[in-house]
Scaffold this active site. Structure first.
Site, PDB file in Angstrom:
ATOM      1  N   SER A  75      44.789  43.128  34.084  1.00 34.19           N
ATOM      2  CA  SER A  75      44.216  42.745  35.408  1.00 34.19           C
ATOM      3  C   SER A  75      42.931  43.838  35.798  1.00 34.19           C
ATOM      4  CB  SER A  75      45.314  42.950  36.622  1.00 34.19           C
ATOM      5  OG  SER A  75      45.820  44.452  36.555  1.00 34.19           O
ATOM      6  N   HIS A 111      45.274  48.981  40.318  1.00 38.62           N
ATOM      7  CA  HIS A 111      44.105  48.129  40.806  1.00 38.62           C
ATOM      8  C   HIS A 111      43.019  49.074  41.722  1.00 38.62           C
ATOM      9  CE1 HIS A 111      46.193  44.265  40.644  1.00 38.62           C
ATOM     10  NE2 HIS A 111      45.808  44.546  39.394  1.00 38.62           N
ATOM     11  N   ASP A 159      45.130  41.650  46.436  1.00 37.77           N
ATOM     12  CA  ASP A 159      46.521  41.956  46.203  1.00 37.77           C
ATOM     13  C   ASP A 159      47.588  41.637  47.337  1.00 37.77           C
ATOM     14  OD1 ASP A 159      45.578  42.532  43.695  1.00 37.77           O
ATOM     15  OD2 ASP A 159      46.036  44.738  43.957  1.00 37.77           O
TER      16      ASP A 159
END
Length: 178
Positions: A55, A95, A122
């Site tokens: 990701s 992230h 998210d």
């Protein structure tokens, strides 16, 4: 060859085996103390983590080993790469911070994150929350070593490999003659 090792162990006796067991326990306790000391210095419960997904590509690859710290007072900024954990979630997520909101009265910071390789933010991962609190952040990425974490990924994907490796290492320590 294996029978020779067993004969050698019998010849050395119980005292030698106990000494080797103590050496093994000392190695384990030293590793634990180093981990806890690193946790205190970096102000995070997990100072080292392995990236398990794609990701964050191309910035961070699957299998990279990340080094984290948690700033004690400085707020997180846009663009910081963080590791966060939602209560009830199985694994932490790596992230980037894409939005922050600071509350001056309560000294609280609200954070929105997104994976570089993902199309959406998210919010869907936050279990009903709109933003993360700073208390959800495990740490901020300070550096990384590429591909070193693949060893961990392989051991998690193939548990028998993990047990075989532990058996070989443990046997090596116990059978060492020094």
């Amino acid at each position: 060859m294996f029978s020779e090792e067993i004969a050698t162990i019998r010849r050395l006796g119980v005292r030698h085996l106990l000494l080797q067991g103590l050496n093994f326990a000392m190695v384990l306790s030293t590793a634990l103390m180093m981990w806890k000391g690193l946790s205190i210095v970096t102000n995070t419960e997990s100072p080292i983590v392995v990236v398990l997904s794609e990701s964050m590509e191309p910035a961070i690859q699957r299998g990279d080993l990340l080094f984290l710290s948690m700033p004690r007072t400085a707020p997180l900024a846009l663009g910081d790469i963080t590791v966060y954990k939602i209560p009830g979630a199985a694994i932490p997520i790596v992230h980037r911070v894409i939005e922050t909101h600071d509350e001056k009265d309560s000294n609280e910071q609200w954070i929105l994150t997104k994976g570089d390789n993902n199309h959406a933010d998210d919010v869907g991962l936050y279990n009903g929350m709109r933003y993360l609190r700073r208390s959800h952040i495990v740490g901020k990425v300070q550096g990384y070593v590429p591909y070193v974490g693949y060893v961990t990924i392989l051991m998690n994907d193939y548990p028998k490999l993990k047990y075989a490796l532990l058996a070989v290492l443990g046997g090596g320590i116990l059978l060492q003659r020094e």
